[in-house]
Design an enzyme around this catalytic site. Structure first.
Site, PDB file in Angstrom:
ATOM      1  N   THR A 196       0.820  -1.206   0.000  1.00 15.68           N
ATOM      2  CA  THR A 196       0.000   0.000   0.000  1.00 15.68           C
ATOM      3  C   THR A 196       0.861   1.266   0.000  1.00 15.68           C
ATOM      4  O   THR A 196       0.553   2.239  -0.706  1.00 15.68           O
ATOM      5  CB  THR A 196      -0.944   0.005   1.209  1.00 15.68           C
ATOM      6  OG1 THR A 196      -1.845  -1.107   1.101  1.00 15.68           O
ATOM      7  CG2 THR A 196      -1.742   1.297   1.286  1.00 15.68           C
ATOM      8  N   SER A 215      46.723  -9.653  -1.820  1.00 15.00           N
ATOM      9  CA  SER A 215      47.009  -9.782  -0.400  1.00 15.00           C
ATOM     10  C   SER A 215      47.691  -8.535   0.123  1.00 15.00           C
ATOM     11  O   SER A 215      48.471  -7.883  -0.586  1.00 15.00           O
ATOM     12  CB  SER A 215      47.909 -10.999  -0.153  1.00 15.00           C
ATOM     13  OG  SER A 215      48.293 -11.063   1.201  1.00 15.00           O
TER      14      SER A 215
END
Length: 466
Positions: free
Chosen positions: A101, A318
């Site tokens: 709604t 890394s």
């Protein structure tokens, strides 16, 4: 901040003067601060809502139920929204109570206030054009929202289908590039029999095309809409010809083969088409993730893994290990797949939780499905462009692995016999000697015959000499 006063059944509220939304949207903002993700995060849904409101206005105009000037202003406002304007005014959270709604109210208010401007009036002058009495005429959230969601899913699915086709073509191009690269196939991560790297990549392409077919089938199921059913499917407050007229306009606006459901009461409460679509998206995710698992495994290394292919390096891998490069693109797609699988469970529970004549949980169904479609599309795009297109084969390493594998014995079995093949396999495992060398040493085949049998086109497909 300048404001204007608006009224609803709970009383008066001050709404920002420059906002195109109104009091109903304001209350929804206060009630549902859940995800921080507004419905505008899914432009397909906003465009779909505009399509529904435009089709409704045109239908009501055709049936003599809406003043032509109002209908034209509403239609123009919707055209602007479909073109990308005012999306920032669709602000309610994607997760909300009320079966959608708040989303419908948000659309009604934005369309109404823009239409008022087009007619030369100020925002909020609803006595001249009303969000509910005019923009929402002949409608209910319960037929507007699911219809808009289905259209949005169609739009998003089309984009996913296109991206999957691009990824399929990228895999197919690599398959062609690797058509002459012999390698060992594996079952249970153990050496099996020879194949080509091209065959391995062809399988990836075929899997994608099969899933595109299943997705197209699922889209056909969401072409049935309940627009015109209003609150529970009985069509209360809608003209008898409204459903068919609105559906015709909606089909013309969207280019979709939309049809009105045969039984609007059933269609208003049934979420089965959403479950079907979600299951197909899960299938796509599972198989796409499996493909990414294979790419990560085949590229593992570079010194201590399989090392059969190289994925393109796209970033440092890394913060502590210099030179490390990770398969970050497949990893990202894996995570998208995990999310889609979880979204499918959400859709399942939400569809099951519907009660009587309405499923109140379609907002979470819409959010889950649109997330899955959007993220799968992004995943397919980055996998194609940032990974697959740049994959290379370690041809010498693959040839060495084939030569050392006892899997070659299986290919020679019809020509040297099972007992001889077993003896060769055992000696190869014990000594580490290549199968080819052992077969020649034992005098089981001539070098010419062996070369012929070990050609890639004989090893990797059926052939008459077998």
């Amino acid at each position: 901040m300048q404001t204007r006063s608006e009224h609803d059944l709970l009383g008066d509220r001050a709404v920002p003067a420059d906002a195109y939304y109104g009091v109903h949207t304001l209350r929804a903002l206060e009630n549902f601060p859940v995800t921080g993700t507004p419905i505008s995060a899914y432009p397909e849904l906003v465009a779909a809502l505009a399509c529904v409101k435009q089709a409704a206005a045109l239908a009501n105009r055709d049936l003599g139920l809406l003043d032509p000037d109002k209908a034209d202003a509403i239609a123009t406002a919707c055209e602007e929204i479909r073109a990308g304007r005012l999306h920032d005014q669709f602000v309610v959270d994607v997760i909300q109570g009320g079966a959608g709604t708040s989303t419908n109210m948000n659309a009604n208010e934005v369309v109404a206030n823009r239409a008022l401007e087009l007619l030369g009036h100020a925002k909020g002058e609803y006595r001249l054009l009303h969000p509910l009495e005019d923009v929402n005429a002949g409608q209910s959230t319960n037929d507007v929202y699911p219809t808009a969601v289905k259209i949005a899913l169609h739009f998003a699915a089309r984009a996913l289908l296109d991206t999957m086709a691009h990824l399929r073509d990228t895999f197919a191009a690599k398959a062609e590039e690797f058509t002459d690269v012999l390698k060992m196939g594996r079952t249970q991560l153990q050496d099996a029999v020879p194949m080509t790297l091209g065959q391995e990549f062809t399988a990836f392409a075929v899997m994608l095309e099969e899933d595109r077919g299943r997705l197209a089938e699922a889209c056909a199921l969401i072409s049935e809409i309940n627009l015109g059913g209003t609150a529970i499917g009985t069509g209360l407050n809608a003209h008898p010809a409204y459903a068919g007229t609105a559906c015709a306009h909606l089909g013309a606006l969207t280019g979709l083969p939309l049809v009105v459901a045969g039984d609007l009461v059933e269609a208003t409460q049934d979420a089965g088409a959403f479950v079907q679509l979600s299951g197909v998206l899960k299938r796509i995710a599972v198989k796409l993730s499996k493909t990414c698992n294979d790419l990560r495994l085949l590229s593992s290394g570079p010194r201590t893994g399989l090392g059969e292919i190289n994925l393109p390096a796209v970033q440092a891998g890394s913060s502590i290990m210099p030179g490390k490069v990770n398969p970050v693109i497949p990893e990202a797609v894996n995570q998208i797949a995990f999310e889609v699988i979880g979204n499918d469970l959400t859709v399942t529970f939400a569809a099951e939780a519907g009660q009587l004549q309405l499923n109140a949980f379609e907002p979470i169904i819409a959010h889950s499905l649109l997330k899955s479609l959007t993220h799968l599309r992004a995943g397919c795009a980055i996998l194609a462009e940032r990974c697959v297109v740049g994959i290379t084969a370690n041809r010498d390493h693959l040839a060495e692995l084939v030569g050392r594998s006892i899997g070659l014995v299986t290919a020679l079995n019809p020509h040297i016999g099972y007992e001889n093949a077993t003896a060769v396999a055992q000696e190869a495992l014990t000594t580490g000697m290549p199968v080819r060398e052992l077969v020649l040493r034992r005098g089981l085949l001539s070098e010419t015959a062996l070369d012929e049998l070990l050609r890639p086109d004989n090893l990797a497909r059926p052939h008459a000499s077998a």
